[in-house]
Design a protein around this motif. Sequence first.
Motif, short mmCIF file in Angstrom:
data_model
loop_
_atom_site.label_atom_id
_atom_site.label_comp_id
_atom_site.label_asym_id
_atom_site.label_seq_id
_atom_site.Cartn_x
_atom_site.Cartn_y
_atom_site.Cartn_z
N SER A 135 0.85 -1.19 0.00
CA SER A 135 0.00 0.00 0.00
C SER A 135 0.89 1.23 0.00
O SER A 135 2.11 1.14 0.09
CB SER A 135 -0.92 -0.01 1.22
OG SER A 135 -0.17 0.04 2.41
N ASP A 146 -6.76 4.96 -5.66
CA ASP A 146 -7.68 3.88 -5.29
C ASP A 146 -8.50 4.28 -4.07
O ASP A 146 -9.03 5.37 -4.00
CB ASP A 146 -6.93 2.57 -5.04
CG ASP A 146 -6.42 1.98 -6.34
OD1 ASP A 146 -6.96 2.35 -7.40
OD2 ASP A 146 -5.48 1.18 -6.32
N GLU A 147 -8.58 3.39 -3.11
CA GLU A 147 -9.33 3.70 -1.88
C GLU A 147 -8.39 3.76 -0.68
O GLU A 147 -8.84 3.67 0.47
CB GLU A 147 -10.40 2.62 -1.65
CG GLU A 147 -11.45 2.54 -2.73
CD GLU A 147 -12.21 3.86 -2.91
OE1 GLU A 147 -12.45 4.54 -1.89
OE2 GLU A 147 -12.53 4.21 -4.06
N ASN A 185 -4.28 9.74 -9.68
CA ASN A 185 -5.61 9.74 -9.10
C ASN A 185 -6.62 9.73 -10.25
O ASN A 185 -6.72 10.71 -10.98
CB ASN A 185 -5.80 11.00 -8.23
CG ASN A 185 -7.10 10.98 -7.46
OD1 ASN A 185 -7.92 10.09 -7.63
ND2 ASN A 185 -7.30 11.99 -6.61
N GLU A 186 -7.21 8.62 -10.59
CA GLU A 186 -7.51 7.54 -9.70
C GLU A 186 -6.51 6.37 -9.80
O GLU A 186 -6.20 5.75 -8.79
CB GLU A 186 -8.94 7.04 -10.04
CG GLU A 186 -9.42 5.83 -9.35
CD GLU A 186 -10.10 6.12 -8.01
OE1 GLU A 186 -10.42 5.15 -7.32
OE2 GLU A 186 -10.29 7.28 -7.67
N SER A 187 -6.00 6.07 -10.97
CA SER A 187 -5.12 4.92 -11.11
C SER A 187 -4.14 5.10 -12.26
O SER A 187 -4.26 6.03 -13.07
CB SER A 187 -5.95 3.64 -11.34
OG SER A 187 -6.58 3.69 -12.61
N SER A 189 -13.60 6.93 -12.29
CA SER A 189 -13.25 5.84 -11.38
C SER A 189 -12.26 4.89 -12.04
O SER A 189 -12.06 4.91 -13.26
CB SER A 189 -14.51 5.05 -10.99
OG SER A 189 -15.00 4.33 -12.12
N ARG A 190 -11.63 4.04 -11.23
CA ARG A 190 -10.69 3.06 -11.77
C ARG A 190 -11.38 2.15 -12.78
O ARG A 190 -10.82 1.88 -13.85
CB ARG A 190 -10.11 2.21 -10.63
CG ARG A 190 -9.39 0.94 -11.12
CD ARG A 190 -8.95 0.07 -9.98
NE ARG A 190 -7.74 0.55 -9.38
CZ ARG A 190 -6.53 0.29 -9.83
NH1 ARG A 190 -6.37 -0.44 -10.92
NH2 ARG A 190 -5.46 0.73 -9.22
N ASP A 194 -1.21 4.45 -6.87
CA ASP A 194 -2.52 4.99 -7.23
C ASP A 194 -3.27 5.51 -6.01
O ASP A 194 -2.96 5.17 -4.87
CB ASP A 194 -3.39 3.90 -7.88
CG ASP A 194 -2.77 3.34 -9.15
OD1 ASP A 194 -1.84 3.97 -9.68
OD2 ASP A 194 -3.22 2.28 -9.60
#
Length: 247
Positions: free
Chosen positions: A74, A103-104, A126-128, A145-146, A101
């Motif tokens: 992470s 991501d979340e 951002n996002e990936s 979104s991804r 990335d």
Amino acid sequence: MKKLSLEEIAKEEELHVQRIEQESQPKERFVKLTFLIATEGTQTEPNYFNALKKELEKSNRFNIEVSVQGKGKSTTALVGKVHRQIAFNNQEYDRVWVVFDRDEFPDFDKAIQQAAEYKINCAWSNESFELWLLLHFKDVPKHTSRKDLCDLLEKAIRNELHKKDPNALYDYSKGDPKIYEHVTKLGSEIDAFARAATLRNNFKDSTNAPSSQNPCTHVDELVFELRNPKLTADKVREEEKTGSSGH
């Protein structure tokens, strides 16, 4: 002594002139650089950068050593691992980059701040990472979104393949070993550079944290350094003078 003919004398004079011209031209500086690129992802990003590395190795003009490592960590864990690798394993690189990335991950902003504190360059998206890939084909003007980035990337590559073969099949997956070839041969890296710069410029005066800057990517800055070793070498020397980089 052998007597030269007029043709041989003329040839000798021509070669002499060529030697003088070559010696008078400024010699191209030889550039040697070492990169460490540590990625959060273990498939798409390493596949992309390893393919770019192979392309760069075909050039005899520069000596660029690139170590690509997919860490599977992470965000803050990745930055911390790279910092320890550099600080405690006596490993020295001219340029150290982490690639991850949004991501979340809740520690996305913290990881970027941490990388700056450790003087580690950060190619965040951002996002990936797929945002950088998609920019080779089209603009991405709004929050995406991804999943949507992956779907749009798959569609863009398939559309380009269909121009040559209407029956061509393509399903984007994280492990696509030819992703670098697809985006650079079917899309435009020059356009991707321009689009990425435009996205960053949209947030130039923003006080929003990176986690709120969607769409945005800094992967192009890393690719630019790899593509332009002379400029990167100049940057390394400047940072060494000012003490702004520890690598």
